[in-house]
Design a protein around this motif. Structure first.
Motif, PDB file in Angstrom:
ATOM      1  N   VAL B 250       0.701   0.264  12.783  1.00  0.00           N
ATOM      2  CA  VAL B 250      -0.391   0.142  11.809  1.00  0.00           C
ATOM      3  C   VAL B 250      -1.633  -0.466  12.471  1.00  0.00           C
ATOM      4  CG1 VAL B 250      -1.099  -0.912   9.634  1.00  0.00           C
ATOM      5  CG2 VAL B 250       1.198   0.052   9.873  1.00  0.00           C
ATOM      6  N   PHE B 254      -5.353   1.254  12.721  1.00  0.00           N
ATOM      7  CA  PHE B 254      -6.598   0.597  12.303  1.00  0.00           C
ATOM      8  C   PHE B 254      -7.632   0.625  13.429  1.00  0.00           C
ATOM      9  CE2 PHE B 254      -4.520  -1.818   8.744  1.00  0.00           C
ATOM     10  CZ  PHE B 254      -5.451  -1.505   7.780  1.00  0.00           C
ATOM     11  N   VAL B 292      -4.022   8.838   1.873  1.00  0.00           N
ATOM     12  CA  VAL B 292      -3.579   8.833   0.476  1.00  0.00           C
ATOM     13  C   VAL B 292      -2.720  10.062   0.183  1.00  0.00           C
ATOM     14  CG1 VAL B 292      -4.399   9.065  -1.912  1.00  0.00           C
ATOM     15  CG2 VAL B 292      -5.465   7.405  -0.369  1.00  0.00           C
ATOM     16  N   TYR B 296       1.358   9.852  -0.908  1.00  0.00           N
ATOM     17  CA  TYR B 296       1.876  10.402  -2.164  1.00  0.00           C
ATOM     18  C   TYR B 296       2.841  11.557  -1.905  1.00  0.00           C
ATOM     19  CZ  TYR B 296      -0.729   7.356  -5.226  1.00  0.00           C
ATOM     20  OH  TYR B 296      -1.177   6.251  -5.906  1.00  0.00           O
ATOM     21  N   LYS B 304      10.100   7.366  -1.077  1.00  0.00           N
ATOM     22  CA  LYS B 304       9.707   6.241  -0.213  1.00  0.00           C
ATOM     23  C   LYS B 304       8.233   6.399   0.179  1.00  0.00           C
ATOM     24  CE  LYS B 304      14.176   5.257   0.391  1.00  0.00           C
ATOM     25  NZ  LYS B 304      14.836   4.105  -0.236  1.00  0.00           N
ATOM     26  N   ALA B 305       7.539   5.282   0.241  1.00  0.00           N
ATOM     27  CA  ALA B 305       6.149   5.304   0.694  1.00  0.00           C
ATOM     28  C   ALA B 305       6.153   5.136   2.215  1.00  0.00           C
ATOM     29  CB  ALA B 305       5.360   4.177   0.031  1.00  0.00           C
ATOM     30  N   ASP B 306       6.036   6.261   2.889  1.00  0.00           N
ATOM     31  CA  ASP B 306       6.240   6.297   4.343  1.00  0.00           C
ATOM     32  C   ASP B 306       4.945   5.919   5.062  1.00  0.00           C
ATOM     33  OD1 ASP B 306       6.553   6.993   7.005  1.00  0.00           O
ATOM     34  OD2 ASP B 306       7.659   8.837   6.568  1.00  0.00           O
ATOM     35  N   ILE B 307       4.905   4.711   5.594  1.00  0.00           N
ATOM     36  CA  ILE B 307       3.668   4.224   6.198  1.00  0.00           C
ATOM     37  C   ILE B 307       3.341   4.970   7.496  1.00  0.00           C
ATOM     38  CG2 ILE B 307       4.896   2.322   7.327  1.00  0.00           C
ATOM     39  CD1 ILE B 307       1.210   2.346   6.199  1.00  0.00           C
TER      40      ILE B 307
ATOM     41  N   MET C   1       4.978   6.288 -11.430  1.00  0.00           N
ATOM     42  CA  MET C   1       4.817   7.401 -10.496  1.00  0.00           C
ATOM     43  C   MET C   1       4.260   8.644 -11.175  1.00  0.00           C
ATOM     44  SD  MET C   1       5.110   7.692  -7.343  1.00  0.00           S
ATOM     45  CE  MET C   1       4.648   9.315  -6.809  1.00  0.00           C
ATOM     46  N   LEU C   4       0.841   8.148 -12.403  1.00  0.00           N
ATOM     47  CA  LEU C   4      -0.089   8.236 -11.284  1.00  0.00           C
ATOM     48  C   LEU C   4      -0.380   9.688 -10.923  1.00  0.00           C
ATOM     49  CD1 LEU C   4       0.683   5.602  -8.573  1.00  0.00           C
ATOM     50  CD2 LEU C   4      -1.402   5.950  -9.887  1.00  0.00           C
ATOM     51  N   VAL C  78       6.731  -4.230   6.305  1.00  0.00           N
ATOM     52  CA  VAL C  78       6.290  -2.849   6.122  1.00  0.00           C
ATOM     53  C   VAL C  78       5.634  -2.689   4.758  1.00  0.00           C
ATOM     54  CG1 VAL C  78       7.040  -0.447   5.937  1.00  0.00           C
ATOM     55  CG2 VAL C  78       8.025  -1.936   7.687  1.00  0.00           C
ATOM     56  N   LEU C  81       2.184  -4.146   5.015  1.00  0.00           N
ATOM     57  CA  LEU C  81       1.303  -3.283   5.816  1.00  0.00           C
ATOM     58  C   LEU C  81       0.895  -2.037   5.058  1.00  0.00           C
ATOM     59  CD1 LEU C  81       3.120  -3.449   9.265  1.00  0.00           C
ATOM     60  CD2 LEU C  81       0.881  -4.420   8.758  1.00  0.00           C
ATOM     61  N   THR C  82       1.836  -1.473   4.333  1.00  0.00           N
ATOM     62  CA  THR C  82       1.527  -0.270   3.560  1.00  0.00           C
ATOM     63  C   THR C  82       0.461  -0.564   2.521  1.00  0.00           C
ATOM     64  OG1 THR C  82       3.819   0.410   3.864  1.00  0.00           O
ATOM     65  CG2 THR C  82       2.540   1.615   2.234  1.00  0.00           C
ATOM     66  N   SER C  84      -1.685  -2.982   2.624  1.00  0.00           N
ATOM     67  CA  SER C  84      -2.915  -3.365   3.295  1.00  0.00           C
ATOM     68  C   SER C  84      -3.639  -2.141   3.851  1.00  0.00           C
ATOM     69  CB  SER C  84      -2.569  -4.343   4.418  1.00  0.00           C
ATOM     70  OG  SER C  84      -3.707  -4.885   4.988  1.00  0.00           O
ATOM     71  N   PHE C  85      -2.884  -1.139   4.246  1.00  0.00           N
ATOM     72  CA  PHE C  85      -3.513   0.066   4.778  1.00  0.00           C
ATOM     73  C   PHE C  85      -4.014   0.964   3.650  1.00  0.00           C
ATOM     74  CE2 PHE C  85      -3.776   4.263   6.708  1.00  0.00           C
ATOM     75  CZ  PHE C  85      -4.366   3.980   7.925  1.00  0.00           C
ATOM     76  N   LEU C  86      -3.172   1.121   2.638  1.00  0.00           N
ATOM     77  CA  LEU C  86      -3.553   2.080   1.593  1.00  0.00           C
ATOM     78  C   LEU C  86      -4.599   1.542   0.644  1.00  0.00           C
ATOM     79  CD1 LEU C  86      -2.539   4.978   1.184  1.00  0.00           C
ATOM     80  CD2 LEU C  86      -1.116   3.655   2.741  1.00  0.00           C
ATOM     81  N   MET C  90      -7.548   3.769  -1.065  1.00  0.00           N
ATOM     82  CA  MET C  90      -7.668   3.988  -2.505  1.00  0.00           C
ATOM     83  C   MET C  90      -8.997   3.452  -3.027  1.00  0.00           C
ATOM     84  SD  MET C  90      -4.870   5.512  -3.501  1.00  0.00           S
ATOM     85  CE  MET C  90      -4.637   5.268  -5.265  1.00  0.00           C
ATOM     86  N   ILE C 164       5.006  -1.042  -4.750  1.00  0.00           N
ATOM     87  CA  ILE C 164       3.919  -0.354  -4.074  1.00  0.00           C
ATOM     88  C   ILE C 164       3.135   0.535  -5.039  1.00  0.00           C
ATOM     89  CG2 ILE C 164       5.507   1.475  -3.286  1.00  0.00           C
ATOM     90  CD1 ILE C 164       2.522   0.301  -1.259  1.00  0.00           C
ATOM     91  N   THR C 165       3.826   1.164  -5.982  1.00  0.00           N
ATOM     92  CA  THR C 165       3.119   2.060  -6.909  1.00  0.00           C
ATOM     93  C   THR C 165       2.117   1.285  -7.762  1.00  0.00           C
ATOM     94  OG1 THR C 165       5.032   1.804  -8.330  1.00  0.00           O
ATOM     95  CG2 THR C 165       4.888   3.841  -7.070  1.00  0.00           C
ATOM     96  N   LEU C 168      -0.889   0.390  -5.636  1.00  0.00           N
ATOM     97  CA  LEU C 168      -1.820   1.492  -5.382  1.00  0.00           C
ATOM     98  C   LEU C 168      -2.713   1.739  -6.598  1.00  0.00           C
ATOM     99  CD1 LEU C 168       0.488   3.997  -3.448  1.00  0.00           C
ATOM    100  CD2 LEU C 168      -1.284   2.513  -2.514  1.00  0.00           C
ATOM    101  N   PRO C 445      14.186  -0.328   0.830  1.00  0.00           N
ATOM    102  CA  PRO C 445      14.206   0.426  -0.442  1.00  0.00           C
ATOM    103  C   PRO C 445      12.890   1.113  -0.794  1.00  0.00           C
ATOM    104  CG  PRO C 445      14.392  -1.951  -0.820  1.00  0.00           C
ATOM    105  CD  PRO C 445      14.572  -1.730   0.633  1.00  0.00           C
ATOM    106  N   GLU C 446      11.768   0.497  -0.517  1.00  0.00           N
ATOM    107  CA  GLU C 446      10.498   1.121  -0.918  1.00  0.00           C
ATOM    108  C   GLU C 446       9.921   2.026   0.165  1.00  0.00           C
ATOM    109  OE1 GLU C 446       7.500  -0.938  -3.079  1.00  0.00           O
ATOM    110  OE2 GLU C 446       8.870  -0.794  -4.775  1.00  0.00           O
ATOM    111  N   HIS C 447      10.277   1.771   1.434  1.00  0.00           N
ATOM    112  CA  HIS C 447       9.604   2.486   2.524  1.00  0.00           C
ATOM    113  C   HIS C 447      10.551   3.186   3.493  1.00  0.00           C
ATOM    114  CE1 HIS C 447       6.005   0.524   1.099  1.00  0.00           C
ATOM    115  NE2 HIS C 447       6.718  -0.567   1.005  1.00  0.00           N
TER     116      HIS C 447
END
Lengths: 462, 462, 462
Positions: B250, B254, B292, B296, B304-307, C1, C4, C78, C81-82, C84-86, C90, C164-165, C168, C445-447
């Protein structure tokens, strides 16, 4: 600690007294720049250039922080980071209060810098009164980030065993006294810059003023604090103590290289001086050549492509080109950069094997060794296309005389004042962390936290 | 190794011979810029802009280093970092010696760039003689950091198994020959930029010249060196081999995004060209939209939100907007950025599942896939507000023809020369590290150090 | 989700409809800048300055990412970071579509920003039509990176447990609505900037507009999502939960400090305004002083030199000087910076010990606490040399009245809208990750990936 607090209190009182008398009411001729811009329509461009270059130099602090963090052991990483972060803050403040006035007082470069002689300046304290002026303040910023660079070079040399309190005191004093006085001699109108040989001693962006000062003062620090436990065998031969993170080392080197594009081209203080393109290219070529020479040297010697040697070689090339960057042609930058790692490695070996001083990150070779080579290189390669500076390749022998005098002077000043400074600190507050702290690492005892805290079990109540 | 040393020696001799005859004594019409500035009061602003933008592009090297370091396994991290650091040094030097002359010779853009034809240029070698001029040198700097970007794209594709010596040879040659010749065709006055369709093939900041070249050359490298042990199952389906540090990935992204603000807006070579604001905004919008859309997409597909997908999506958006950034409106940048990750992911899947090539960091999709999409996008979305370039949305069909020709050409040139280059290296010095080295990781055998050295016991004598 | 996705689809349809009617065919008076430059020869310099400063502010995103990544536990890295990046992606997109028009519509600063009132603006949507103009687009870029800064402040406050959702969705809405409306009041021609006290409420670079908004909205997020499991003991006293990497924390702080040199001096939007040197120096002095005061405080209190306190102290100094940076003298910057860590630490303790809200990275103290202090400081220290803003030290009492009104307003707006926003998200999509996910960390679980994946055994077929 108490000494420091007393000093700090005294300092605050002095500042406050000075302020209420002269600062709140007094200001320089142009604190918002309207007159300056009206008089010179290029002032905005040159100020933007100087400031942006200064921002890049500031960012080099992050490079030094990462480079050193990678080169020390994990158990002393927080200690190193704390020094690396706080030294630029301390140096910045002491350069604001005192250093700038000692360095540029008498230079008459801008408003409020009137009083001084060939040895030291005496006006511009606290950027107050006549020095509260857009130009004077601009020059301060650019010079301050240079002073902070010199200061932080030392952090790596004394790493892993110097007490944080002693280091903070050192950082204040190098920015207040040691750095500015030599700087005054070269850049502030002092005696070295006006020597009657060639164009006087030249050091375009500070191979000597910044890097050799940092490297020599740090050498005295590393000597007086003594080597790390285990650095030298009983027979005096050195052990190699590895750092802990190569990604930090390489990232830090990249950031330093990036920041150097502020350091060298920015030293014109003007984008109307189009030589900046040659300076940028010379900077790149020397740094790239230094890395390439170092990596092939390591492959020839050991069969391994030593990335730490390449990083140091690159930095040596950058340090070496810092003084001559404006005065030489691109081909000469390649030559200067190719020789730099040889000088750097020789200086490093000399310090470690002959002097038996424990310079943790090898900064003496990079900053003082290559720095001296950079000063000398002006006398050889300057080609007369810029600033009327010409060296041996143009058949001029005067410049190299001035350069040699400045080399002897910077060595004597850096080693001498470094010895006095760290000697006094050793006698008063003490330099060295206790033996048990050093064995277990300074991070917990001095800072209360490790670099990589492990998760605790979920606390009760979870 | 020996071949390299001989080449290096030969190179030094040639350089020295050239130098003593032409360089020490010869210089261009304006090596310090005084005349240039007198003739054009905006020269300082435009030079500052170009150089600062170039510094940002240089800093992208740190981004590539971190991104790749995170995406490889810990055991090969030093190897990757060494390649990533040395490639820009090697490419920079070969671009100084040869590449720039091949690319811009004949363009007549600045002093010393006179000789060349529609296929290749032949003047400006070593920035010597007439090319030792502030403008020529400025252009060199900006172009060199682009060449270095193309070079370093390959490091990630061939990571974890290519020998360092072969990689260093590759880096020299891409900067000397492969990159400059295609670059000459588009930017140096060559045949693609002057095609009789639309405004000729356009590639504002290098979706094709830089990114597609890097991605296609690297694909041949990855193919010829072969997949990593364990990448493909016996039935040919790929295994996922995870990297080792997401923070590096990441952070690297950046830094790349940051550097892109030099890459694209800087390509005007002029801040007097106020289109730079639109270019900067288009760059941002495409990169943000790419991220983005990718995140999504991953949430819809896998929950999963794949970074990593988001980082690659962002980079794909940035690569795609690189060619059209100056020619399109902000809304089009959003559309281009939204489509980029789809193209990137399709290209990546094609390489991995159909071609069964092991592109470690997925650079083919990001740089070649999205790069080609960027070239095409000019033909669709260019709105005629800048440089007289208009595409389908304005009812113009000529531009897309030129773009399609350049897409076919860049694919053929990158894949063809990449195949030849890595083919020759494979036959001569060999590309692949020994099997045992690869299994244990390249860091110790090729570099003598791990990325994360563990502390040793205190040495005897402590 | 699903909500969104529906929103996103709706959004795309709206965008497309708008586009085909007005965007493809319409453009502002000067989309390539030729007229603007002809009318104002300084336009290039000022645009370059503004864009470069904006690039530096953009890079602060990397600083926030690293700072927060270091301050959270490895198991949630992770996820952090996700976010912070997204979030900047957005926020950037929502500020493009809606936010900018709400903030600067009616300001009449540039083409296409005509419609609006004292409470909200209504033109400039999608940078389309009349807003497709080099100046309007330039201002958008600089303002967008500020909006993205406000957005990302929240990531650290709600870290380690927010889904995460939900995050966002929040990021989209802060950039579309919350940030722009308060921004309109201060910078967009709204009622706060035109208050009939002193020069109206002043906030030069956004202590209030950016930092206090981020800190207050985030406080509501942290409150409504609830504390991390284990943060508070049964008796309500807090446990200290350590982060996992101090190198990231310090590196992140360095990057933020670096970026601040874009944030504050860039806010002139003009390098022809030479006050930029004073602004840069004030920024440095406040940040450095904040760090020094914080480190000595920690040494006095605990005997340990707390580097995290120093980083936060430095950031507090930087936040505090952000509003007054252009209006005060260097000595005042030192005073403002010295007081900032005291305010920050008091605010942090209040949040943690009184309100019992789990602000993971301490951002409320840094951004809202020091931000409010910065707004107040204008009313005290402004010295009348710039923009005709004078405070108590010049005997003027009107300015501090305007500042106090803006402080109450920003608190009410940030806390109020933050409560509503996160309240709605909590009722609809839910804010909190499931308990088991939180206990094991959100990353898998989320990523689907950890921050530091361990190497797997060589797969079958190796």
């Amino acid at each position: 600690m108490r000494v420091l607090l007393k000093l700090a209190t005294l300092f605050v009182i002095v500042v406050a007294a000075l302020m209420w008398n002269t600062v709140v009411l007094a200001e320089g001729p142009d604190p918002n720049g309207a007159d300056t811009f009206a008089a010179n329509p290029n002032a905005g461009l040159n100020m933007a250039w100087t400031l942006i270059a200064g921002f890049l130099v500031f960012f080099m602090q992050a490079g030094f922080a990462l480079l050193g963090a990678g080169l020390v052991r994990a158990k002393n990483t927080v200690n190193y980071l704390t020094k690396s972060f706080l030294d630029f803050c301390m140096t910045g403040l002491s350069f604001w209060a005192f250093g700038y006035a000692f360095m540029f007082g008498g230079s008459k470069l801008f408003s409020g810098l009137d009083i001084g002689n060939a040895f030291i300046g005496f006006s511009g304290f606290f950027l107050a009164s006549d020095a509260y002026d857009v130009n004077t303040v601009m020059l301060w910023f650019f010079q301050m980030v240079f002073a902070a660079t010199a200061a932080t070079i030392v952090a790596g040399m004394v790493a892993e065993r110097m007490k944080i309190t002693a280091y903070l005191a050192y950082s204040f004093l190098i920015g207040a006294i040691i750095y500015p006085i030599y700087g005054h001699w070269v850049w502030g109108g002092g005696w070295l810059g006006t020597l009657p040989f060639g164009s006087g001693a030249r050091d375009f962006a500070g191979s000597g003023v910044v890097h050799t000062i940092g490297g020599t003062v740090g050498l005295m620090g590393a000597w007086l604090v003594g080597p790390r436990i285990g650095k030298f065998k009983r027979d005096g031969t050195p052990n190699q103590i590895k750092g802990h993170n190569l990604v930090y080392i390489v990232s830090g080197t990249f950031i330093l290289f990036f920041g150097w594009f502020g350091f060298n081209p920015g030293s014109t203080l003007a984008a109307t001086d189009l030589r900046i393109s040659v300076i940028a290219v010379n900077t790149f070529l020397a740094g790239a050549t230094g890395a390439v020479v170092a990596i092939y040297l390591s492959m020839m010697r050991t069969g391994k492509a030593d990335i730490i040697a390449a990083c140091n070689g690159s930095l040596a090339g950058l340090v070496a080109i810092t003084a001559p960057c404006a005065y030489v042609a691109p081909w000469a930058a390649v030559v200067i950069g190719a020789i730099a790692p040889l000088v750097q490695q020789a200086a490093q070996a000399f310090v470690e094997r002959r002097l038996k001083i424990d310079d943790v990150v090898g900064a003496f070779g990079v900053h003082a060794g290559a720095g001296l080579w950079g000063l000398l290189a002006i006398g050889i390669f300057a080609d007369g296309t810029y600033g009327d500076v010409a060296g041996l390749i143009k058949g001029e022998g005067g410049q190299i005389v001035a350069q040699l005098i400045s080399m002897v002077t910077v060595l004597a000043w850096g080693l001498g004042t470094g010895f006095i400074l760290f000697g006094i600190l050793k006698k008063t507050m003490g330099l060295r962390a206790p033996r048990e702290e050093e064995l277990h690492g300074l991070d917990i005892p001095e800072h209360g936290i490790e670099a990589y805290p492990l998760p605790e079990k979920e606390p009760a109540g979870a």
